[in-house]
Every structure is written in structure tokens, then in C-alpha cells.
Design a protein around this motif. Structure first.
Motif, PDB file in Angstrom:
ATOM      1  N   UNK A 121       0.843  -1.192   0.000  1.00  0.00           N
ATOM      2  CA  UNK A 121       0.000   0.000   0.000  1.00  0.00           C
ATOM      3  C   UNK A 121       0.880   1.245   0.000  1.00  0.00           C
ATOM      4  N   UNK A 122       0.523   2.183  -0.868  1.00  0.00           N
ATOM      5  CA  UNK A 122       1.203   3.479  -0.926  1.00  0.00           C
ATOM      6  C   UNK A 122       0.219   4.518  -0.404  1.00  0.00           C
ATOM      7  N   UNK A 123       0.586   5.147   0.695  1.00  0.00           N
ATOM      8  CA  UNK A 123      -0.309   6.092   1.364  1.00  0.00           C
ATOM      9  C   UNK A 123       0.225   7.502   1.185  1.00  0.00           C
ATOM     10  N   UNK A 124      -0.609   8.405   0.713  1.00  0.00           N
ATOM     11  CA  UNK A 124      -0.184   9.791   0.512  1.00  0.00           C
ATOM     12  C   UNK A 124      -1.038  10.736   1.341  1.00  0.00           C
ATOM     13  N   UNK A 125      -0.478  11.876   1.657  1.00  0.00           N
ATOM     14  CA  UNK A 125      -1.230  12.869   2.423  1.00  0.00           C
ATOM     15  C   UNK A 125      -0.661  14.255   2.173  1.00  0.00           C
ATOM     16  N   UNK A 126      -1.426  15.247   2.551  1.00  0.00           N
ATOM     17  CA  UNK A 126      -0.958  16.632   2.610  1.00  0.00           C
ATOM     18  C   UNK A 126      -0.614  16.919   4.064  1.00  0.00           C
ATOM     19  N   UNK A 127       0.525  17.561   4.294  1.00  0.00           N
ATOM     20  CA  UNK A 127       0.974  17.761   5.675  1.00  0.00           C
ATOM     21  C   UNK A 127       1.632  19.116   5.840  1.00  0.00           C
ATOM     22  N   UNK A 128       1.658  19.560   7.078  1.00  0.00           N
ATOM     23  CA  UNK A 128       2.350  20.794   7.410  1.00  0.00           C
ATOM     24  C   UNK A 128       3.812  20.511   7.688  1.00  0.00           C
ATOM     25  N   UNK A 129       4.698  21.348   7.183  1.00  0.00           N
ATOM     26  CA  UNK A 129       6.129  21.161   7.378  1.00  0.00           C
ATOM     27  C   UNK A 129       6.601  21.751   8.692  1.00  0.00           C
ATOM     28  N   UNK A 130       7.108  20.906   9.578  1.00  0.00           N
ATOM     29  CA  UNK A 130       7.689  21.348  10.841  1.00  0.00           C
ATOM     30  C   UNK A 130       9.194  21.566  10.712  1.00  0.00           C
ATOM     31  N   UNK A 131       9.814  20.744   9.876  1.00  0.00           N
ATOM     32  CA  UNK A 131      11.247  20.861   9.626  1.00  0.00           C
ATOM     33  C   UNK A 131      11.484  22.111   8.770  1.00  0.00           C
ATOM     34  N   UNK A 132      12.246  23.036   9.309  1.00  0.00           N
ATOM     35  CA  UNK A 132      12.444  24.310   8.622  1.00  0.00           C
ATOM     36  C   UNK A 132      13.296  24.193   7.356  1.00  0.00           C
ATOM     37  N   UNK A 219       3.196  23.149  17.557  1.00  0.00           N
ATOM     38  CA  UNK A 219       4.183  22.924  16.501  1.00  0.00           C
ATOM     39  C   UNK A 219       5.587  22.819  17.083  1.00  0.00           C
ATOM     40  N   UNK A 220       5.914  23.689  18.023  1.00  0.00           N
ATOM     41  CA  UNK A 220       7.242  23.622  18.638  1.00  0.00           C
ATOM     42  C   UNK A 220       7.415  22.326  19.418  1.00  0.00           C
ATOM     43  N   UNK A 221       6.369  21.900  20.112  1.00  0.00           N
ATOM     44  CA  UNK A 221       6.427  20.641  20.861  1.00  0.00           C
ATOM     45  C   UNK A 221       6.672  19.459  19.924  1.00  0.00           C
ATOM     46  N   UNK A 222       5.911  19.406  18.814  1.00  0.00           N
ATOM     47  CA  UNK A 222       6.047  18.297  17.872  1.00  0.00           C
ATOM     48  C   UNK A 222       7.430  18.268  17.250  1.00  0.00           C
ATOM     49  N   UNK A 226      10.693  15.395  17.541  1.00  0.00           N
ATOM     50  CA  UNK A 226      11.335  14.741  16.404  1.00  0.00           C
ATOM     51  C   UNK A 226      10.505  14.656  15.150  1.00  0.00           C
ATOM     52  N   UNK A 227       9.348  15.299  15.130  1.00  0.00           N
ATOM     53  CA  UNK A 227       8.494  15.250  13.941  1.00  0.00           C
ATOM     54  C   UNK A 227       8.975  16.240  12.889  1.00  0.00           C
ATOM     55  N   UNK A 228       8.931  15.805  11.632  1.00  0.00           N
ATOM     56  CA  UNK A 228       9.285  16.667  10.503  1.00  0.00           C
ATOM     57  C   UNK A 228       8.066  17.240   9.804  1.00  0.00           C
ATOM     58  N   UNK A 229       6.961  16.482   9.813  1.00  0.00           N
ATOM     59  CA  UNK A 229       5.703  16.926   9.227  1.00  0.00           C
ATOM     60  C   UNK A 229       4.579  16.524  10.166  1.00  0.00           C
ATOM     61  N   UNK A 230       3.430  17.186  10.027  1.00  0.00           N
ATOM     62  CA  UNK A 230       2.290  16.895  10.891  1.00  0.00           C
ATOM     63  C   UNK A 230       1.022  16.878  10.061  1.00  0.00           C
ATOM     64  N   UNK A 257       4.074  25.637   5.595  1.00  0.00           N
ATOM     65  CA  UNK A 257       5.115  25.612   6.619  1.00  0.00           C
ATOM     66  C   UNK A 257       4.494  25.994   7.956  1.00  0.00           C
ATOM     67  N   UNK A 258       4.615  25.084   8.911  1.00  0.00           N
ATOM     68  CA  UNK A 258       4.046  25.344  10.230  1.00  0.00           C
ATOM     69  C   UNK A 258       4.744  26.545  10.881  1.00  0.00           C
ATOM     70  N   UNK A 259       3.973  27.285  11.654  1.00  0.00           N
ATOM     71  CA  UNK A 259       4.516  28.461  12.337  1.00  0.00           C
ATOM     72  C   UNK A 259       5.094  28.026  13.678  1.00  0.00           C
ATOM     73  N   UNK A 260       6.404  28.109  13.817  1.00  0.00           N
ATOM     74  CA  UNK A 260       7.074  27.682  15.046  1.00  0.00           C
ATOM     75  C   UNK A 260       7.383  28.834  15.995  1.00  0.00           C
ATOM     76  N   UNK A 261       7.426  30.040  15.457  1.00  0.00           N
ATOM     77  CA  UNK A 261       7.753  31.183  16.315  1.00  0.00           C
ATOM     78  C   UNK A 261       6.606  31.457  17.287  1.00  0.00           C
ATOM     79  N   UNK A 262       6.967  31.873  18.488  1.00  0.00           N
ATOM     80  CA  UNK A 262       5.947  32.253  19.462  1.00  0.00           C
ATOM     81  C   UNK A 262       5.164  33.455  18.935  1.00  0.00           C
ATOM     82  N   UNK A 263       3.891  33.532  19.257  1.00  0.00           N
ATOM     83  CA  UNK A 263       3.065  34.641  18.806  1.00  0.00           C
ATOM     84  C   UNK A 263       3.429  35.946  19.497  1.00  0.00           C
ATOM     85  N   UNK A 264       3.032  37.044  18.904  1.00  0.00           N
ATOM     86  CA  UNK A 264       3.341  38.346  19.514  1.00  0.00           C
ATOM     87  C   UNK A 264       2.641  38.507  20.864  1.00  0.00           C
TER      88      UNK A 264
END
Length: 318
Positions: A121-132, A219-222, A226-230, A257-264
Motif C-alpha cells: 500500500x502506498x499512502x499519501x497525504x498533505x501535511x504541514x512542514x515542521x522541519x524548517x 508545533x514547537x512541541x512536535x 522529532x516530527x518533521x511533518x504533521x 510551513x508550520x509556524x514555530x515562532x511564538x506569537x506576539x
């Protein structure tokens, strides 16, 4: 404690498989490979030969869950692929836990694939990038995962084991088939895609229940874990596939691209003179949206299609 399988799980999958086979010509009744098409990736159906080709809407298939998400067409497609005319099944759209489906229903199609005889089985998905280091449009070949929902009890194998599919305690350290991943990288180079802007990575997928996109702190926790995508899918299907002895290859398309910076902060001097509209714009930088996901899927579809077809052509060349 009664450890027998709940009545109906294997039986329902068998009933569904028998119905599906009854709708197919003989040369499509025993697919060797299944492909799960994620958000915006329904174009993978174009990888198969135009004839013979059978499309079955999920709505007419007994016991099948219905997908309600934009970008998920909701159909089971059967055909032949590659020079070897390999019989293949494509799930164009999937059921998600966040839609209100049980884990049993989220993974039901995977069980049906097993009964149909699918071995890969080949599984595909759309994901948010955590790895910068990842850019929007890049493709990630998964080599491990963090099943956060499963770790807190929302697990697709929770409950009495279904012995007809697999053992009570299946290992997952080998979940992502190494030979298939090797073939994926070779196919990428053979197609000359390594010379283009879009890159192929290997990485770790974090599964979260959704449907909200993750907060900055999440996002920062993930990323720290060790997560690269979520994303909000895929891992339940992979767990059930491995439980059933199906080989797994999985790809994530990085759609934002996931937002890793803390909010204002509210006491930040730089925002004190901003009006309401300016504050909203300032806080919204990098915010994910589903339309963005679908657009990135359309842009990457051709490369993903070519990659999958090349992998399968090599897999069944001998």
C-alpha cells in the motif's frame, strides 16, 4: 476477559470485498497494490491505464464510510498500471477520525484491501512542514511516525484483536518498508526530479486528531519530539496495514510551513500603535488554510504521479 474478535469486523470486510469483486472484470479482481490519495492528490488516478478502468463511488459500496472533506472525491478506482499491467486499486479520498468516524471505519478500507489480496500500500497525504529545511511543495518519504492520538488511547487496534488479520501485538519498528523507500529514491533520480527545485526528503510524521491546525506551541512541541511533518490522517491506515502484513510506502506533500515562532505578546511595544486590522494581519502571518493545501497538491501532482508510477514499474519488472 473475553479476547475474541468483535463480531462483524472481518465479516464486514469480506462482504465488502465480495461486492467489489462482483463489479470488476477478472483481471482487476485481485489488485496487488493499493494507493490512498490524500488531499489534492486525487490526480494519482491518472497513473493507471484508461482501459479497463472501474470507478465505484463510496456511497454504493456496502459498509464503506463516506468522506466529507473538500479535495476527497470519495471513490474506489481499479485499473492496470505500468508496462507489466499490474492490477491496482486507488482510494480517492479517505475517512478521517475528525469527521466523526470511529477508528474502525477510518481503517476499514485498508482491511478491505487486505481481503482483496493487496500486498503493498502506498499512502499519501498533505501535511504541514515542521522541519524548517522543508519547502512548500517538497515531498517527504516517511520513515517513522509519532502516533500521538494512539499514545493516549485513540488507537486503531484498541479492543479485542482481529486474529484473521494479524497478531495481538504487532511491531512497528519496521513499519516503513526499507526496500520500497530505496526504490523511491532511485525512482526520483531516474526521473531526473533531483535536478528540479522540488526535493524528496525522508522524515517523521506526527499524527494528530484534528480538525484544527496546530497552535504555535504545539508545533514547537512536535518539532522537539522529532516530527518533521504533521497531519490528520495516514497513521491509522499504516498501523492496520502492518497489522495485516501489508508492505507500506508513505509520502507527505508539504503544503504549508508550520509556524514555530511564538506569537506576539500583547505588551509588545511594536504593536501598540496598530489598529484592529493591522493586529489581525500581524497575527495571521503563516496561518494555514485548506485552500492552500489543495493548491499545493495540484502543483505537485505531476511529480507525485510520475514517482509512484516509476516505483511500481520497477517493483514488478521481474
Amino acid at each position: 476477559m473475553d479476547t475474541t474478535a468483535p463480531p462483524g469486523v472481518y465479516q464486514r470486510a469480506t462482504e465488502t470485498a465480495l461486492y467489489v469483486r462482483s463489479m470488476l472484470p477478472n483481471n482487476l479482481q485481485n489488485p496487488k497494490v493499493a494507493i490512498v490519495c490524500g488531499s489534492g492528490l486525487g490526480g494519482l488516478v491518472d497513473t493507471i491505464e484508461p482501459d479497463p478502468k472501474v470507478e465505484l463511488a463510496y456511497g454504493i459500496i456496502p459498509n464503506f464510510p463516506q468522506s466529507t472533506v473538500q479535495g476527497h472525491a470519495g471513490k474506489f478506482v481499479f485499473g492496470l498500471i505500468g508496462p507489466q499491467k499490474t492490477p491496482i486499486a486507488l482510494l480517492v479520498g479517505r475517512a478521517h477520525f475528525y469527521e466523526g468516524h470511529t477508528m474502525d471505519l477510518v481503517t476499514f478500507a485498508t482491511r478491505v484491501c487486505k481481503v482483496l489480496g493487496v500486498g503493498t500500500i502506498i499512502v499519501t497525504n498533505a501535511a504541514g512542514g515542521l522541519n524548517q529545511d522543508y519547502a512548500v511543495g517538497d515531498i517527504v518519504c516517511l520513515n517513522d511516525h509519532l502516533n500521538l492520538a494512539g499514545l493516549v488511547g485513540i488507537h486503531p487496534l484498541r479492543g479485542p484483536n482481529v486474529d484473521e488479520f494479524g497478531v495481538r501485538f504487532p511491531p512497528l519498528s519496521d513499519a516503513y518498508d526499507l526496500d520500497l523507500r530505496k526504490r523511491a529514491h532511485k525512482a526520483w533520480k531516474d526521473l531526473g526530479l533531483d535536478k528540479h527545485k522540488r526535493r524528496l526528503h525522508e522524515g517523521v510524521y506526527a499524527f494528530v486528531a484534528g480538525p484544527t491546525y496546530e497552535t504555535r506551541a504545539e508545533c514547537r512541541m512536535l518539532r522537539t519530539l522529532g516530527a518533521d511533518v504533521v497531519g490528520m490522517s495516514t497513521i491509522p491506515e499504516i498501523v492496520v496495514a502492518r497489522h495485516s502484513g501489508i508492505r507500506v510506502l508513505a509520502f507527505s506533500l508539504v503544503t504549508n510551513s508550520a509556524v514555530l515562532e511564538a506569537g506576539p505578546r500583547g505588551d509588545d511595544p511594536t504593536i501598540q500603535a496598530m489598529n484592529g486590522a493591522e493586529l489581525t494581519e500581524h497575527l495571521s502571518k503563516g496561518k494555514a488554510n485548506h485552500e492552500e493545501v489543495l493548491e499545493a497538491g495540484r502543483e505537485a501532482a505531476k511529480d507525485m504521479q510520475a514517482l509512484v508510477k516509476q516505483i511500481l514499474s520497477g517493483l514488478y519488472a521481474s
